[in-house]
Scaffold this motif. Sequence first.
Motif, PDB file in Angstrom:
ATOM      1  N   TYR A  11       1.342  -1.139  -0.330  1.00  0.00           N
ATOM      2  CA  TYR A  11       0.093   0.215   0.464  1.00  0.00           C
ATOM      3  C   TYR A  11       0.890   1.528  -0.023  1.00  0.00           C
ATOM      4  O   TYR A  11       1.830   1.172   1.271  1.00  0.00           O
ATOM      5  CB  TYR A  11      -1.186   0.040   1.359  1.00  0.00           C
ATOM      6  CG  TYR A  11      -1.939  -1.217   1.154  1.00  0.00           C
ATOM      7  CD1 TYR A  11      -3.581  -0.979   0.749  1.00  0.00           C
ATOM      8  CD2 TYR A  11      -1.246  -2.368   1.959  1.00  0.00           C
ATOM      9  CE1 TYR A  11      -4.276  -2.216   0.768  1.00  0.00           C
ATOM     10  CE2 TYR A  11      -2.266  -3.639   1.760  1.00  0.00           C
ATOM     11  CZ  TYR A  11      -3.225  -3.863   1.314  1.00  0.00           C
ATOM     12  OH  TYR A  11      -4.794  -4.165   1.794  1.00  0.00           O
ATOM     13  N   VAL A  12       0.480   1.803  -0.665  1.00  0.00           N
ATOM     14  CA  VAL A  12       1.357   3.292  -0.922  1.00  0.00           C
ATOM     15  C   VAL A  12       0.439   4.509  -1.107  1.00  0.00           C
ATOM     16  O   VAL A  12      -0.277   4.540  -1.776  1.00  0.00           O
ATOM     17  CB  VAL A  12       2.361   2.967  -2.225  1.00  0.00           C
ATOM     18  CG1 VAL A  12       3.360   4.911  -2.706  1.00  0.00           C
ATOM     19  CG2 VAL A  12       2.983   1.370  -2.765  1.00  0.00           C
ATOM     20  N   ILE A  25      -3.014  10.195   8.703  1.00  0.00           N
ATOM     21  CA  ILE A  25      -4.160   9.294   9.451  1.00  0.00           C
ATOM     22  C   ILE A  25      -5.378   9.022   8.126  1.00  0.00           C
ATOM     23  O   ILE A  25      -5.627   7.865   8.431  1.00  0.00           O
ATOM     24  CB  ILE A  25      -5.144  10.266   9.973  1.00  0.00           C
ATOM     25  CG1 ILE A  25      -4.802  11.114  11.885  1.00  0.00           C
ATOM     26  CG2 ILE A  25      -6.855  10.035  10.701  1.00  0.00           C
ATOM     27  CD1 ILE A  25      -5.047  11.957  12.594  1.00  0.00           C
ATOM     28  N   SER A  26      -5.711   9.619   6.666  1.00  0.00           N
ATOM     29  CA  SER A  26      -6.302   9.080   6.066  1.00  0.00           C
ATOM     30  C   SER A  26      -5.153   8.004   5.800  1.00  0.00           C
ATOM     31  O   SER A  26      -6.130   6.953   5.144  1.00  0.00           O
ATOM     32  CB  SER A  26      -6.037  10.191   4.724  1.00  0.00           C
ATOM     33  OG  SER A  26      -6.689   9.937   3.642  1.00  0.00           O
ATOM     34  N   PHE A  27      -4.602   7.300   5.377  1.00  0.00           N
ATOM     35  CA  PHE A  27      -3.576   6.711   4.289  1.00  0.00           C
ATOM     36  C   PHE A  27      -3.728   5.268   6.402  1.00  0.00           C
ATOM     37  O   PHE A  27      -3.718   4.137   5.510  1.00  0.00           O
ATOM     38  CB  PHE A  27      -2.160   6.728   4.826  1.00  0.00           C
ATOM     39  CG  PHE A  27      -0.706   5.630   4.057  1.00  0.00           C
ATOM     40  CD1 PHE A  27      -1.189   4.713   3.027  1.00  0.00           C
ATOM     41  CD2 PHE A  27      -0.693   4.709   5.387  1.00  0.00           C
ATOM     42  CE1 PHE A  27      -0.607   3.793   2.898  1.00  0.00           C
ATOM     43  CE2 PHE A  27       0.403   4.068   4.665  1.00  0.00           C
ATOM     44  CZ  PHE A  27       0.338   3.027   3.750  1.00  0.00           C
ATOM     45  N   LEU A  28      -3.266   5.748   7.288  1.00  0.00           N
ATOM     46  CA  LEU A  28      -4.103   4.597   8.250  1.00  0.00           C
ATOM     47  C   LEU A  28      -5.240   4.162   8.197  1.00  0.00           C
ATOM     48  O   LEU A  28      -5.715   2.866   8.196  1.00  0.00           O
ATOM     49  CB  LEU A  28      -3.495   5.381   9.903  1.00  0.00           C
ATOM     50  CG  LEU A  28      -2.763   5.894  10.360  1.00  0.00           C
ATOM     51  CD1 LEU A  28      -1.956   5.994  11.562  1.00  0.00           C
ATOM     52  CD2 LEU A  28      -1.392   4.583  10.373  1.00  0.00           C
ATOM     53  N   ARG A  29      -6.657   5.057   8.071  1.00  0.00           N
ATOM     54  CA  ARG A  29      -7.572   4.288   7.768  1.00  0.00           C
ATOM     55  C   ARG A  29      -7.898   3.813   6.821  1.00  0.00           C
ATOM     56  O   ARG A  29      -9.031   2.357   7.039  1.00  0.00           O
ATOM     57  CB  ARG A  29      -8.627   5.693   7.841  1.00  0.00           C
ATOM     58  CG  ARG A  29      -9.337   6.373   9.265  1.00  0.00           C
ATOM     59  CD  ARG A  29     -10.076   7.077   8.941  1.00  0.00           C
ATOM     60  NE  ARG A  29     -10.209   7.980   9.810  1.00  0.00           N
ATOM     61  CZ  ARG A  29     -10.699   9.323  10.336  1.00  0.00           C
ATOM     62  NH1 ARG A  29     -10.672  10.550   9.794  1.00  0.00           N
ATOM     63  NH2 ARG A  29     -10.945   9.752  11.805  1.00  0.00           N
ATOM     64  N   HIS A  30      -7.024   3.984   5.435  1.00  0.00           N
ATOM     65  CA  HIS A  30      -7.137   3.200   4.524  1.00  0.00           C
ATOM     66  C   HIS A  30      -6.551   1.863   4.844  1.00  0.00           C
ATOM     67  O   HIS A  30      -6.800   0.617   4.059  1.00  0.00           O
ATOM     68  CB  HIS A  30      -6.187   3.925   3.383  1.00  0.00           C
ATOM     69  CG  HIS A  30      -6.608   2.854   2.100  1.00  0.00           C
ATOM     70  ND1 HIS A  30      -7.084   2.838   1.306  1.00  0.00           N
ATOM     71  CD2 HIS A  30      -5.046   2.347   1.585  1.00  0.00           C
ATOM     72  CE1 HIS A  30      -6.724   2.341   0.222  1.00  0.00           C
ATOM     73  NE2 HIS A  30      -5.764   1.761   0.254  1.00  0.00           N
ATOM     74  N   LEU A  31      -5.642   1.883   5.418  1.00  0.00           N
ATOM     75  CA  LEU A  31      -4.812   0.674   5.905  1.00  0.00           C
ATOM     76  C   LEU A  31      -5.953   0.020   7.039  1.00  0.00           C
ATOM     77  O   LEU A  31      -6.503  -1.431   6.874  1.00  0.00           O
ATOM     78  CB  LEU A  31      -3.616   0.605   6.728  1.00  0.00           C
ATOM     79  CG  LEU A  31      -2.068   1.287   6.142  1.00  0.00           C
ATOM     80  CD1 LEU A  31      -1.196   1.591   7.044  1.00  0.00           C
ATOM     81  CD2 LEU A  31      -2.216   0.544   4.955  1.00  0.00           C
ATOM     82  N   LEU A  32      -6.791   0.953   7.218  1.00  0.00           N
ATOM     83  CA  LEU A  32      -7.695   0.111   8.501  1.00  0.00           C
ATOM     84  C   LEU A  32      -8.954  -0.961   7.913  1.00  0.00           C
ATOM     85  O   LEU A  32      -8.872  -1.519   7.957  1.00  0.00           O
ATOM     86  CB  LEU A  32      -8.281   0.755   9.799  1.00  0.00           C
ATOM     87  CG  LEU A  32      -7.110   1.336  10.741  1.00  0.00           C
ATOM     88  CD1 LEU A  32      -7.648   2.072  11.569  1.00  0.00           C
ATOM     89  CD2 LEU A  32      -7.259  -0.238  12.303  1.00  0.00           C
ATOM     90  N   VAL A  59      -5.690   7.179  19.538  1.00  0.00           N
ATOM     91  CA  VAL A  59      -6.282   6.609  20.637  1.00  0.00           C
ATOM     92  C   VAL A  59      -7.913   6.275  20.848  1.00  0.00           C
ATOM     93  O   VAL A  59      -8.501   5.543  21.584  1.00  0.00           O
ATOM     94  CB  VAL A  59      -6.125   7.498  21.921  1.00  0.00           C
ATOM     95  CG1 VAL A  59      -7.047   7.830  22.565  1.00  0.00           C
ATOM     96  CG2 VAL A  59      -4.920   8.052  22.606  1.00  0.00           C
ATOM     97  N   GLU A  60      -8.192   7.568  19.897  1.00  0.00           N
ATOM     98  CA  GLU A  60     -10.328   7.374  19.676  1.00  0.00           C
ATOM     99  C   GLU A  60     -10.794   6.497  18.996  1.00  0.00           C
ATOM    100  O   GLU A  60     -11.527   5.768  18.902  1.00  0.00           O
ATOM    101  CB  GLU A  60     -10.673   8.924  20.055  1.00  0.00           C
ATOM    102  CG  GLU A  60     -10.253   9.981  20.715  1.00  0.00           C
ATOM    103  CD  GLU A  60     -11.036  10.845  20.575  1.00  0.00           C
ATOM    104  OE1 GLU A  60     -11.224  11.609  19.700  1.00  0.00           O
ATOM    105  OE2 GLU A  60     -10.831  11.547  21.731  1.00  0.00           O
ATOM    106  N   ASP A  61     -10.084   6.763  17.663  1.00  0.00           N
ATOM    107  CA  ASP A  61     -10.386   5.983  15.995  1.00  0.00           C
ATOM    108  C   ASP A  61     -10.382   4.349  15.781  1.00  0.00           C
ATOM    109  O   ASP A  61     -10.624   4.228  14.926  1.00  0.00           O
ATOM    110  CB  ASP A  61     -10.210   7.401  15.383  1.00  0.00           C
ATOM    111  CG  ASP A  61     -11.352   8.014  15.438  1.00  0.00           C
ATOM    112  OD1 ASP A  61     -12.332   7.702  15.995  1.00  0.00           O
ATOM    113  OD2 ASP A  61     -10.529   9.616  14.698  1.00  0.00           O
ATOM    114  N   ALA A  62      -8.388   4.177  16.419  1.00  0.00           N
ATOM    115  CA  ALA A  62      -8.418   3.286  15.518  1.00  0.00           C
ATOM    116  C   ALA A  62      -9.008   1.843  16.357  1.00  0.00           C
ATOM    117  O   ALA A  62      -8.191   1.290  15.502  1.00  0.00           O
ATOM    118  CB  ALA A  62      -6.373   3.182  16.066  1.00  0.00           C
TER     119      ALA A  62
END
Length: 77
Positions: A11-12, A25-32, A59-62
């Motif tokens: 993923y890039v 954060i957008s990239f981490l959401r994509h991974l999730l 803390v809140e969304d991951a």
Amino acid sequence: MSGISPAGRLYVQIQERSFKGADVISFLRHLLMHITGKILVVLDGCQIHRSNEIKKFLVEDAEKRIWIDAFLHIVRI
């Protein structure tokens, strides 16, 4: 930014401007969304990785699925 799934999928995210907290954060959401189970994230000492915006997201969304490992070692030549 990039990530590799346990299955070997790459993923890039590439952009012409500097990355900001919202981009991370957008990239981490994509991974999730695309990787099941827990995710190991390795961060360097870049200031955006320590932003309050990213800390709040973790803390809140991951959903306790992201495990952070900070790579802060500096190699001096």
